[in-house]
Write a protein that holds these residues in place. Structure first.
Motif, PDB file in Angstrom:
ATOM      1  N   LYS A   1       2.425   6.208  -7.004  1.00 36.98           N
ATOM      2  CA  LYS A   1       1.294   6.979  -7.536  1.00 36.98           C
ATOM      3  C   LYS A   1       1.504   8.475  -7.404  1.00 36.98           C
ATOM      4  O   LYS A   1       1.227   9.242  -8.319  1.00 36.98           O
ATOM      5  CB  LYS A   1       0.020   6.599  -6.772  1.00 36.98           C
ATOM      6  CG  LYS A   1      -1.012   5.929  -7.632  1.00 36.98           C
ATOM      7  CD  LYS A   1      -2.399   5.836  -6.998  1.00 36.98           C
ATOM      8  CE  LYS A   1      -2.429   5.370  -5.564  1.00 36.98           C
ATOM      9  NZ  LYS A   1      -3.821   5.026  -5.152  1.00 36.98           N
TER      10      LYS A   1
ATOM     11  N   ASN B   1       0.835  -1.212   0.000  1.00 39.87           N
ATOM     12  CA  ASN B   1       0.000   0.000   0.000  1.00 39.87           C
ATOM     13  C   ASN B   1       0.859   1.247   0.000  1.00 39.87           C
ATOM     14  O   ASN B   1       0.614   2.195  -0.740  1.00 39.87           O
ATOM     15  CB  ASN B   1      -0.911   0.024   1.219  1.00 39.87           C
ATOM     16  CG  ASN B   1      -2.172  -0.803   1.003  1.00 39.87           C
ATOM     17  OD1 ASN B   1      -2.356  -1.372  -0.069  1.00 39.87           O
ATOM     18  ND2 ASN B   1      -3.027  -0.870   2.018  1.00 39.87           N
TER      19      ASN B   1
ATOM     20  N   GLY C   1      -6.408   2.990   1.615  1.00 37.08           N
ATOM     21  CA  GLY C   1      -5.115   2.291   1.710  1.00 37.08           C
ATOM     22  C   GLY C   1      -4.412   2.523   3.030  1.00 37.08           C
ATOM     23  O   GLY C   1      -4.072   1.562   3.745  1.00 37.08           O
TER      24      GLY C   1
ATOM     25  N   SER D   1       2.727   1.619  -3.259  1.00 37.67           N
ATOM     26  CA  SER D   1       1.837   2.033  -4.358  1.00 37.67           C
ATOM     27  C   SER D   1       1.552   3.527  -4.267  1.00 37.67           C
ATOM     28  O   SER D   1       1.495   4.218  -5.277  1.00 37.67           O
ATOM     29  CB  SER D   1       0.552   1.212  -4.336  1.00 37.67           C
ATOM     30  OG  SER D   1      -0.491   1.920  -3.725  1.00 37.67           O
ATOM     31  N   ASN D   2       1.422   4.049  -3.008  1.00 33.36           N
ATOM     32  CA  ASN D   2       1.230   5.497  -2.845  1.00 33.36           C
ATOM     33  C   ASN D   2       2.451   6.247  -3.358  1.00 33.36           C
ATOM     34  O   ASN D   2       2.333   7.227  -4.089  1.00 33.36           O
ATOM     35  CB  ASN D   2       1.019   5.856  -1.374  1.00 33.36           C
ATOM     36  CG  ASN D   2      -0.401   5.576  -0.932  1.00 33.36           C
ATOM     37  OD1 ASN D   2      -1.262   5.294  -1.767  1.00 33.36           O
ATOM     38  ND2 ASN D   2      -0.633   5.634   0.373  1.00 33.36           N
TER      39      ASN D   2
HETATM   40 MG    MG Z   1      -3.014   4.397  -1.407  1.00 39.72          MG
END
Ligand code: MG
Ligand code: ATP
Length: 589
Positions: free
Chosen positions: A491, A484, A550, A487-488
């Motif tokens: 992103k 998580n 998340g 992925s942040n």
């Molecule tokens: Mg996230």
């Protein structure tokens, strides 16, 4: 102070005085009446004697003859007797005739009309004509062959008055002696009566000041002795009752001072009677003068008029709102002995947590609905457009179906996130924990993140510790945490940036730092990113496929493991997420 002793003595003196005066007067009146009766008989018999021995024996010319009177004077030397003419002029004896006296009183007046009469207290001169005296007089009409006469007898009242005054004097002396004797007697006797009463008074005073240690000595079984006994009993009972009450009071006080509920008590006049510690803590920093009942009522949202009309047992509730603080208040009445309202009690409770949870729950439901509605609307619109004919154009149809697939995927992810959170919330299933190597978990997660990172030309740099870091954890969940966060980082960072993952070992903890070179997080959002559905820039985050769950999941999982997660960031320069894990105690290896 008029003591009971002086009162008793005064009453007794008055009684003695009244009794003696009444009986004295009675004696005097009786003696006087006896004397009058006796005198009446004496005067009458003397008159009869004059009639028998003179009037009926001699002719009227011989009435003055001394020999005729001689026999009489011996029998009643104090009584003066005379024979008068029918019109009341003195005829005999010589002394009377020569004195030239004129008798004049009621008995004579009566005799002149023809009947005998007796009077008491007529004034008249003595035979020498010198002094005037009071007399008993008796007059009686008689007749003989020479005509009608009146026999008149009298006796000086001085003798009787002398007797009466000496009797009065004796009586007065008797009264005085009786009074003195009574007073002296009572002076000592009253003490025996009043002493126990004084003792009782002292005892009562001691009890009033809270001293129950004394007991009255009981002397005798009379009424006062009985009273003392009852008094001792009463003081014992009172002491027991008071100590029971004190203990009840202490219990109540301990409860009031130690409960987490605030308690304010007012009487019906609005005066504050009690405020416990909790109430001052709960009201700390609030703009309220709680000693004024009506101000307090208004502050907590009660109408004073409504409160004053509350009946026993009725309750009003309200929640007072301050920024970030919710205070629940409940008001009711308490009653006195006769069951009528004696005052008001306000119970306070800090309900900020419940209220916030409630708000969060509402917000959560709203968020979930919103998050589900957006993709559903999209799916519906695209499906309708397809049905309306867009299906004919294969290219458009493919594009639309792709959108539908994406949105479904998004919903699937959202639902699985929600399920994950609900699993954690319900705490039904305890996580299966193993001793696992954190470094290995990190390696796997980083490998999984490699593909999305490469798509953005980002580099993942991992600097693990030299040795393995064993923790007690559920490997899959920790993998989810790291994924998580990675992925942040991917992103929310631009292309071609670096994401650096480092590890640290301290005495108690292992720490993992995940540092990116992305857009960063504004300081006021740093604490909030772990809330459910919170996104710094909603539109952008959603465009990037985020739902805001998340980090909430990350936080919950870390807490399940007894660890922590926190973030630091320099907006525009990057974000560092920190994971802290507990080290296992050494002996477990
Ligand atoms: Mg996230
Ligand atoms: P999801 O992870 O559920 O797909 P999301 O990424 O939007 O959605 P979170 O992971 O909970 O949600 O993150 C919450 C918000 O915190 C993000 O929307 C983002 O605004 C901000 N955020 C999180 N990590 C970073 C980061 N590394 N850099 C910048 N902002 C971040």
């Amino acid at each position: 102070m008029r003591s009971i002793k002086t009162k008793l003595i005064a009453i007794y003196a008055a009684v003695v005085l009244v009794v003696m005066t009444i009986s004295g007067t009675f004696i005097l009146v009786t003696v006087r009446n006896i004397e009058i009766d006796r005198t009446y008989s004496a005067l009458r018999s003397h008159a009869i004697m004059i009639n028998d021995h003179i009037v009926q024996q001699y002719r009227s010319v011989d009435f003055m003859r001394p020999s005729a009177w001689a026999a009489l004077e011996i029998s009643a030397y104090e009584i003066e007797g005379a024979i008068l003419t029918e019109i009341g002029m003195p005829l005999a004896p010589e002394t009377v005739f020569e004195s030239g006296i004129r008798f004049n009183d009621d008995s004579l007046a009566q005799a002149l009309t023809g009947s005998e009469a007796f009077t008491v207290g007529s004034l008249g001169a003595d035979l020498q004509g010198v002094e005037h005296h009071q007399w008993f007089t008796f007059a009686m009409p008689v007749s003989n062959s020479d005509g009608d006469f009146i026999i008149y007898t009298r006796l000086n009242m001085r003798a009787m008055n002398d007797i009466l005054s000496s009797l009065t004097f004796t009586l007065v002396i008797m009264v005085l002696v009786a009074l003195v004797v009574t007073l002296v007697f009572w002076f000592f006797l009253a003490d025996t009566l009043t002493r126990p009463i004084i003792a009782l008074t002292r005892h009562a005073r001691a009890i009033a000041t809270g001293d129950f240690s004394r007991q009255i000595k009981i002397a005798g079984t009379d009424e006062i002795g009985q009273l003392a006994q009852d008094f001792n009993h009463m003081s014992r009972e009172l002491r027991a009752t008071l100590s029971r009450m004190a203990s009840e009071n202490n219990k109540l006080e301990a409860f009031l001072q130690n409960t987490s509920h605030g308690v304010l008590v007012y009487d019906t006049a609005g005066k504050m009677l009690h405020a416990n510690n909790a109430s001052s803590e709960l009201l700390d920093g609030m703009n309220l003068n709680s000693s004024e009942a009506h101000l307090a009522f208004k502050f907590f949202g009660f109408e004073p008029e409504d409160v004053y009309q509350l009946r026993p047992g009725e309750v009003r509730e309200s929640v007072h709102e301050e920024p970030d603080y919710y205070l629940y208040a409940c008001i009711t009445t308490y009653t006195g002995e006769r069951g009528d309202v004696d005052g008001y009690v306000i119970i306070l409770q800090d309900v900020t947590r419940q209220q916030k949870l409630d708000n969060m729950r509402k917000e959560f439901v709203a968020n979930v609905s919103h998050e589900l509605r957006t993709p559903l609307t999209n799916i519906k619109t695209y499906a309708e457009t397809l049905l309306d004919g867009a299906m004919e154009d294969t290219e458009t149809a493919k594009r639309f179906l792709k959108v539908i697939e994406d949105e479904s995927q998004r919903m699937t992810l959202l639902v699985s996130d929600l399920l994950e959170l609900s699993r954690i919330d319900s705490k039904h299933v305890a996580l299966e924990m193993d001793v696992v190597d954190l470094v290995a978990i990190m390696r796997l997660a980083i490998r999984q993140a490699q593909i999305p990172a490469e798509q953005k030309n980002q580099t993942l740099i991992f600097r693990p510790t030299k040795t393995a870091c064993f923790i007690e954890a559920n490997a899959a969940r920790i993998n989810q945490v790291v994924s998580n966060i990675l992925s942040n980082s991917i992103k929310y960072s631009p292309n071609t940036t670096q994401i650096k993952i480092t590890m640290e070992t301290t005495e108690k903890y292992y720490r993992v730092f995940i540092k990116d070179q992305g857009m960063g997080i504004p300081a006021d959002s740093l604490n909030r990113i772990f809330e459910r559905f919170y996104r710094v820039d909603k539109a952008r985050a959603r465009a990037l496929g985020g739902t805001g769950l998340g980090l909430a999941i990350v936080k919950e999982i870390m807490e399940e493991h007894g660890g922590r997660v926190y973030a630091s960031s320099q907006p525009g320069q990057g974000t560092t997420m920190v994971l802290r894990f507990n080290r296992l105690p050494d002996e477990e290896f």
